[in-house]
Enzyme design. Structure first.
Site, PDB file in Angstrom:
ATOM      1  N   LYS A   1      -0.603  -2.635   3.944  1.00 49.13           N
ATOM      2  CA  LYS A   1      -0.134  -3.175   2.663  1.00 49.13           C
ATOM      3  C   LYS A   1       0.240  -4.650   2.745  1.00 49.13           C
ATOM      4  O   LYS A   1       0.044  -5.383   1.775  1.00 49.13           O
ATOM      5  CB  LYS A   1       1.005  -2.339   2.087  1.00 49.13           C
ATOM      6  CG  LYS A   1       2.179  -2.051   2.986  1.00 49.13           C
ATOM      7  CD  LYS A   1       3.161  -1.110   2.291  1.00 49.13           C
ATOM      8  CE  LYS A   1       4.286  -0.686   3.220  1.00 49.13           C
ATOM      9  NZ  LYS A   1       3.836   0.340   4.186  1.00 49.13           N
ATOM     10  N   THR A   2       0.755  -5.110   3.880  1.00 46.50           N
ATOM     11  CA  THR A   2       1.081  -6.535   3.999  1.00 46.50           C
ATOM     12  C   THR A   2      -0.180  -7.379   3.945  1.00 46.50           C
ATOM     13  O   THR A   2      -0.267  -8.353   3.184  1.00 46.50           O
ATOM     14  CB  THR A   2       1.838  -6.801   5.313  1.00 46.50           C
ATOM     15  OG1 THR A   2       3.085  -6.109   5.286  1.00 46.50           O
ATOM     16  CG2 THR A   2       2.106  -8.288   5.493  1.00 46.50           C
TER      17      THR A   2
ATOM     18  N   GLU B   1       4.325  -5.746  -2.089  1.00 49.68           N
ATOM     19  CA  GLU B   1       4.259  -4.548  -1.267  1.00 49.68           C
ATOM     20  C   GLU B   1       5.175  -3.485  -1.874  1.00 49.68           C
ATOM     21  O   GLU B   1       6.243  -3.802  -2.392  1.00 49.68           O
ATOM     22  CB  GLU B   1       4.740  -4.847   0.153  1.00 49.68           C
ATOM     23  CG  GLU B   1       3.773  -5.662   0.965  1.00 49.68           C
ATOM     24  CD  GLU B   1       4.225  -5.768   2.412  1.00 49.68           C
ATOM     25  OE1 GLU B   1       4.692  -4.751   2.965  1.00 49.68           O
ATOM     26  OE2 GLU B   1       4.116  -6.864   2.964  1.00 49.68           O
TER      27      GLU B   1
END
Length: 477
Positions: free
Chosen positions: A120-121, A164
């Site tokens: 997700k980052t 995020e």
């Protein structure tokens, strides 16, 4: 377009302000006009950056740092015994989770929430940089530094907000997204959720937060994400599936083909038959790894759904240069290299080491791994050993406890006993030195984990005699 919320006249105090997630929230609240202060146990470049923007950042936690009129912002890592948290509770001050503060900063915008156990980052960073390159000028909250921005936060003039969405504590249920981009739903955080079924259930709860007219974008190479896509479609949500047909568990809408990886790059063609229109684009990345091509496919599909031209999204993705602590190049000396990576789940470890192998080729690959959380280490010990076996030299140091208290009788040997030849070296500085000594010319050392292990890359370089540092550069606390 609804205007972002004006927070002038409000004061927010962030406990743990220097952390990757909290420092981003601090910037965003400040940009919305709020007065922002905070504290952390140690000074850091992140606190210096916030001070330079005009915020008050204290080193150390003390009750006197807290203005009685401030709204206190905490993460799940902050313990009730923290003196600032304790006095806030005693006074009856408003205390909110950082996700609630982030949602406040994002009010009035199209919210793109990037979720998943892994990726997700990087994916939120890719989407941020691609939209920025396309001239959309988004706002963003990425849990790591984007080199082009010098921060994980970006406050733009456009109407898109990218963030995020953290499943670890269920805080992503505080968001109401327009786009939910789910990279995967591989079980993690079993100390909280207890089972794969419960972990997948919270993602179904997250889906229920999607605004009417929104979309779920997800990678159907992952079993949990494929199940979520089916669940969403059965309930009438718009779903965009992406993946390689030969690896997917359902027919992808966005097809990834011709995937190729090099030591410092990767590429593939993405094709989407969107109604009567066939969109097809070559995506070329300046970062390596098959997993990053998949991340880029999800970002590309999300951007196109939001109205960005397909070729502009592809060009923007090519501008992405990675994020801090995601396969981050830390130095080269005497024909040997050091790379630092945040991987802390077996799947992430395997992907990072596969990526490293494309860089080092037949050269020697060493890894110094710091497990993150006692519960995760125990749950996945054998899988960690299997993933780490891709390296030639494996050194595992003590577990980074983070939010947990130690478990009696548990140390990193729960991993090394499953991997013949792996070494358990409790002290991370000594582990780094040993890895440096055991890595010959042409080799690569990876420092890996979500905790303090990132500090020891200079120790490796120092052991090789080039631009390194000794114990005094490392905070082992």
């Amino acid at each position: 377009m609804t205007q972002p919320l004006d927070l002038s006249g409000r004061h927010f105090h962030l406990i743990g302000m220097g952390g990757a997630g909290m420092s981003v929230v601090a910037e965003l609240l400040h940009a919305r006009g709020a007065q922002v202060s905070g504290s952390d146990q140690a000074d850091s470049p992140a606190l210096d950056h916030l001070r330079a923007m005009g915020m008050t950042a204290y080193v150390g936690h003390a009750a006197e740092h807290l203005d009685p009129a401030a709204t206190v912002v905490v993460s799940s890592a902050i313990r009730p015994r923290n003196p600032e948290f304790a006095v806030a509770k005693e006074r009856g001050q408003e205390v909110i989770h950082r996700s609630v503060a982030l949602a406040l900063a994002a009010q009035g915008m199209r919210f793109v929430a990037v979720a998943g156990a892994h990726g997700k980052t990087t994916t939120s960073g890719m989407l941020t940089m691609a939209l920025r390159h396309a001239g959309v000028d988004p706002s963003a909250a990425v849990g790591s530094v984007l080199p082009e921005l010098g921060s994980g936060a970006m406050v733009g003039s456009g109407d898109i907000f990218i963030a995020e969405a953290d499943e670890s504590d269920g805080s992503f249920l505080n968001y109401t997204p327009t786009v939910e981009l789910v990279t995967n739903i591989e079980p993690d955080h079993l100390d909280r959720y207890g089972s794969t079924e419960a972990f997948e259930e919270v993602f179904r709860d997250f889906l229920a937060r999607l605004l009417p007219g929104g979309v779920l974008v997800t990678c159907v190479e992952d079993a949990g994400a494929a199940r979520l896509a089916d669940y969403a479609q059965e309930r009438g949500y718009e779903v965009i599936r992406y993946g390689r047909p030969e690896c997917s568990l359902a027919t992808p809408d966005v097809v990834v083909e011709g995937l190729a990886c090099a030591p410092a790059a990767a590429s593939a063609r993405v094709t989407w038959q969107r109604g009567e229109h066939r969109l097809s684009q070559e995506v070329r990345l300046a970062v390596p790894g098959e997993h990053n091509v998949l991340n880029a496919a999800g970002a590309w599909a999300s951007g196109v759904w939001l109205g960005i031209e397909p070729d502009a999204m592809a060009e923007g993705l090519a501008s992405f240069r990675g994020t801090a602590r995601r396969f981050e190049w830390r130095g080269e000396c005497a024909g040997r290299r050091v790379i630092d990576d945040y991987a802390h789940h077996p799947t992430e470890v395997a992907a990072a080491l596969a990526q490293a192998r494309t860089v080092v080729g037949e050269g020697h690959l060493s890894v110094v791994f710091q497990p993150h959380l006692y519960s995760r280490t125990v749950s996945f010990a054998e899988r960690f050993a299997q993933a780490l076996s891709a390296a030639d030299t494996v050194i595992v140091c003590d577990i980074y406890a983070a939010r947990e208290d130690p478990l009696e009788g548990v140390d990193s040997q729960v991993i090394t006993r499953h991997l013949p030849g792996a070494r358990y070296v409790p002290d991370m500085v000594e582990a780094a030195r040993l890895a440096a000594q055991l890595t010959p010319e042409g080799g690569l050392v990876m420092t890996m984990g979500a905790g303090s292990i990132t500090q020891v890359a200079p120790v490796v370089l120092g052991e090789w005699g080039c631009g390194g540092a000794g114990d005094e550069s490392v905070d082992a606390s």
